[in-house]
Motif scaffolding. Structure first.
Motif, mmCIF file in Angstrom:
data_model
loop_
_atom_site.group_PDB
_atom_site.id
_atom_site.type_symbol
_atom_site.label_atom_id
_atom_site.label_comp_id
_atom_site.label_asym_id
_atom_site.label_seq_id
_atom_site.Cartn_x
_atom_site.Cartn_y
_atom_site.Cartn_z
ATOM 1 N N ASP B 14 0.834 -1.210 0.000
ATOM 2 C CA ASP B 14 0.000 0.000 0.000
ATOM 3 C C ASP B 14 0.865 1.255 0.000
ATOM 4 O O ASP B 14 0.562 2.231 -0.679
ATOM 5 N N GLU B 15 1.953 1.192 0.773
ATOM 6 C CA GLU B 15 2.858 2.350 0.823
ATOM 7 C C GLU B 15 3.495 2.572 -0.548
ATOM 8 O O GLU B 15 3.598 3.705 -1.028
ATOM 9 N N ILE B 16 3.898 1.475 -1.201
ATOM 10 C CA ILE B 16 4.486 1.583 -2.547
ATOM 11 C C ILE B 16 3.482 2.226 -3.508
ATOM 12 O O ILE B 16 3.822 3.132 -4.265
ATOM 13 N N LYS B 17 2.230 1.762 -3.441
ATOM 14 C CA LYS B 17 1.213 2.300 -4.358
ATOM 15 C C LYS B 17 1.014 3.802 -4.166
ATOM 16 O O LYS B 17 0.742 4.531 -5.119
ATOM 17 N N SER B 18 1.196 4.262 -2.930
ATOM 18 C CA SER B 18 0.953 5.687 -2.636
ATOM 19 C C SER B 18 1.993 6.603 -3.276
ATOM 20 O O SER B 18 1.815 7.815 -3.322
ATOM 21 N N ARG B 19 3.109 6.016 -3.779
ATOM 22 C CA ARG B 19 4.147 6.854 -4.387
ATOM 23 C C ARG B 19 3.792 7.288 -5.801
ATOM 24 O O ARG B 19 4.468 8.118 -6.381
ATOM 25 N N TYR B 20 2.779 6.652 -6.383
ATOM 26 C CA TYR B 20 2.478 6.886 -7.795
ATOM 27 C C TYR B 20 1.008 7.241 -7.972
ATOM 28 O O TYR B 20 0.164 6.823 -7.173
ATOM 29 N N PRO B 21 0.687 7.971 -9.061
ATOM 30 C CA PRO B 21 -0.712 8.350 -9.279
ATOM 31 C C PRO B 21 -1.585 7.176 -9.753
ATOM 32 O O PRO B 21 -2.801 7.304 -9.771
ATOM 33 N N GLU B 22 -0.958 6.078 -10.178
ATOM 34 C CA GLU B 22 -1.720 4.919 -10.654
ATOM 35 C C GLU B 22 -1.162 3.654 -9.999
ATOM 36 O O GLU B 22 -0.121 3.699 -9.340
ATOM 37 N N VAL B 23 -1.844 2.523 -10.238
ATOM 38 C CA VAL B 23 -1.409 1.258 -9.633
ATOM 39 C C VAL B 23 -0.271 0.612 -10.429
ATOM 40 O O VAL B 23 0.665 0.056 -9.861
ATOM 41 N N MET B 24 -0.337 0.706 -11.758
ATOM 42 C CA MET B 24 0.617 -0.024 -12.598
ATOM 43 C C MET B 24 2.092 0.247 -12.255
ATOM 44 O O MET B 24 2.905 -0.681 -12.274
ATOM 45 N N PRO B 25 2.469 1.509 -11.933
ATOM 46 C CA PRO B 25 3.881 1.757 -11.592
ATOM 47 C C PRO B 25 4.377 0.943 -10.400
ATOM 48 O O PRO B 25 5.590 0.820 -10.208
ATOM 49 N N ALA B 26 3.461 0.373 -9.621
ATOM 50 C CA ALA B 26 3.899 -0.451 -8.484
ATOM 51 C C ALA B 26 4.392 -1.817 -8.945
ATOM 52 O O ALA B 26 4.947 -2.580 -8.143
ATOM 53 N N THR B 27 4.221 -2.136 -10.231
ATOM 54 C CA THR B 27 4.592 -3.472 -10.714
ATOM 55 C C THR B 27 6.048 -3.816 -10.415
ATOM 56 O O THR B 27 6.337 -4.869 -9.828
#
Lengths: 432, 183
Positions: B14-27
């Motif tokens: 969840d913390e990783i996802k918060s760094r980006y405006p979308e979900v895909m960059p968390a891949t």
């Protein structure tokens, strides 16, 4: 004729010899983050963001990632603010073989880079800065994460920085092993969580970058120069090194020299001085056979043609090569140029992303034909075949990887033709 | 093997996802997290990552396949990545690779029967001035390799001794009077 460089008295500014400078307290004690403070708070000297862009443009910091484009000019391409997000992507992919300089900034002076990125963010009204570092640099990524979190804790990054009203975020992002991600649009794709396929330009990243929003991409070393330009002025920066390519340069010297390593010196250093005086001369007193001046894609220079050639864009262009990343690979007289070229071609074949046919197929053919020649199964007409393949690759693809793969083949063969011919059987052409 | 993320992992994601405006960059970061946890990202792990991020499995698979540092199959406990690219090539990288092939009894790309070592030939790792060199488990660089130093590292790993990060001091400009220690 320009005056000879006073490099012997040069004191490093990117990586100054200050113990523990990577720690934020010591960086601050040595004047760190003062340039950022000035830019944000001294409204007499820096009335607006444009004044910062203009100063950096005036300094003519030519991009240290290889393209050599004026960084301030690049910043000025960002469209007017429209209220939506804008991004800065810092390119720490550093993957051109022979290049190992940005890791020195991550290890020894990370805050200088962070400060430069923050000044850039202010100058372009950036809402988030992404620091893209190659996945292989795990140790250096950890150092950067620590440095960024320390800068957050001190209020240099985040909301309302130093009470100025300006806010920006900074995120360190790790790659995962792909040379192509150093190409700026591929880097954006990778940041977006995809395969690193370069994009067709235009639109350029300043128009449509990350998530379709205005984005600027700058190299790490380029940004590290920014606080120095703000502190000392563009006119100071332009007094360092070569007139048309000014400033300090991190020269990465590898290969057959006595003291390989990264050296910070003024731009425009004579190649022979770098080899003989700076890097301690050739190992075992051997003769210089060849020098690749700026990473594997830059055309190789013959050892007997180095007199008067300096490490700046103009001098290298005249000599028939390029500045690239200033990652210099020095080869001695025992080096097998056929083998070297085969290894470079193998690299590009491995790293071609596969999007464009001329590159995907061409790089494979280059490697295959060179492998054949290396093993003594080549014919002289294979050399012409190699050159023919390069002409079918150059300028016919989305990004410059095909060019980067073609140039070493073209120039290594033309400059060391006798060595290649000696490895080939003479082609016999039957009369029809 | 059953693959799943713990509560802590999910909080980290969840913390990783918060760094980006979308979900895909968390891949990429989540694939890294998964590889650090499971040791590899085989197709089952890729499926887990896709489900956790609510992204198509084909996307995660495509990304994992594209980047060489993700292990798509189980690897040895210690993965030795020997650089043989340009500067390492002319500095003897292939000699080190051959030496390791001989001492470990495997070819590059293989894993020892005891599951302890995997050996790979890799492209430029960015340590050109310190050639030849290798990277262990996508982590520390071991520089200036000789057959003797390579043996010591392998023996150390067998005994559970993991090499430390080698800081390489900036070489001094031979004409300045600065102190010897740079850091």
């Amino acid at each position: 004729m320009s005056t000879p460089l006073d490099w012997k008295g040069y004191e490093p500014v990117l990586i100054p010899k200050i113990s523990g400078l990577h720690q934020i307290d010591i960086y601050e004690k040595n004047g760190g983050y003062e340039s950022l403070r000035e830019v944000l708070l001294n409204k007499t000297k820096w009335p607006d963001a444009v004044s910062v862009v203009n100063e950096v443009k005036e300094a003519n910091i030519r991009g240290r990632g290889g393209a050599g484009f004026n960084a301030g000019l690049k910043w000025s391409f960002m469209p007017p603010v429209d209220g939506g997000p804008r991004y800065l992507a810092c390119n720490g992919d550093e993957s051109e073989p022979g290049t190992f300089k940005d890791r020195k900034i991550f290890e020894y002076n990370p805050h200088l880079f962070i400060e430069g990125a923050l000044i850039a963010a202010y100058a372009m009204s950036i809402s988030t800065v992404y620091v893209y570092i190659r996945g292989e640099y795990r140790s250096f990524i950890q150092m950067m994460e620590k440095a960024v979190s320390d800068a957050y804790a001190k209020g240099y990054i985040g909301k309302n920085i130093l009470g100025s009203g300006f806010s920006t975020e900074m995120v360190v992002h790790s790659g995962a092993g792909a040379y192509i991600c150093g190409e700026e649009t591929s880097l954006l794709e990778s940041l977006e969580g995809k395969r690193g396929y370069p994009r067709v330009k235009p639109p350029f990243p300043a128009q449509r970058g990350l998530w379709g929003r205005p984005t600027t991409i700058n190299n790490i070393e380029t940004l590290a120069n920014v606080p120095l330009v703000i502190k000392n002025g563009a006119s100071w920066f332009k007094t360092i090194g070569a007139e048309t390519h000014p400033g300090p340069v991190l020269y990465g010297i590898s290969g057959h020299v006595n003291r390989p390593g990264v050296y910070e010196l003024p731009s425009g250093m004579p190649i022979l001085t770098l080899i003989q005086d700076v890097a301690g001369g050739m190992r075992n007193g051997k003769r210089i056979k060849a020098v690749i001046p700026g990473g594997s894609s830059t055309p190789v220079l013959r050892g007997d043609a180095l007199e008067g050639v300096n490490m700046d864009a103009d001098s290298l262009r005249q000599a028939g090569s390029m500045m690239g990343t200033a990652g210099m690979v020095i080869m001695d007289e025992d080096t097998d140029m056929v083998e070297v070229l085969w290894r470079i071609s193998k690299f590009y074949h491995h790293e071609s992303c596969g999007q464009c046919t001329p590159c995907r197929e061409g790089t494979g053919w280059l490697e295959k034909i060179l492998d054949k020649i290396m093993h003594g199964d080549g014919e002289t007409r294979d050399l012409d075949l190699l050159l023919d393949v390069t002409t079918q690759m150059e300028g016919r693809t989305i990004c410059a990887l095909a060019d980067a793969a073609a140039w070493p083949v073209r120039y290594t063969i033309s400059r060391f033709r006798e060595e290649f011919e000696a490895r080939c059987r003479k082609s016999v052409y039957a009369l029809a | 093997m059953e693959y799943s993320f713990s509560k802590d992992d999910l909080a980290k994601i969840d913390e990783i996802k918060s760094r980006y405006p979308e979900v895909m960059p968390a891949t990429l970061p989540v694939l890294w997290l998964a590889q650090d946890k499971f040791g590899h990202v085989n197709e089952e792990v890729q499926k887990l990552v896709a489900e956790t991020l609510d992204l198509p499995v084909s996307h995660v698979h495509g990304v994992a396949e594209f980047y060489t540092q993700y292990y798509k199959k189980e690897m040895g406990k210690f993965v030795l990545d020997v650089c043989t690219c340009l500067s390492c090539h002319i500095g003897g990288g292939y000699d080190i690779l051959k030496h390791l092939e001989k001492t470990l009894g495997i070819k590059a790309g293989g894993t020892t029967n005891d599951g302890l070592f995997s050996l790979q030939e890799v492209e430029c790792l960015g340590a050109c001035g310190y050639a030849p060199m290798m990277q262990i488990n996508n982590d520390v660089f071991v520089n200036h390799l000789t057959p003797e130093k390579t043996d010591q590292v392998v023996e150390g790993l067998r005994k559970g001794k993991y090499p430390e990060f080698e800081s390489i001091a900036m070489p001094l400009n031979p004409n300045t009077s600065a102190s010897k220690e740079t850091v």
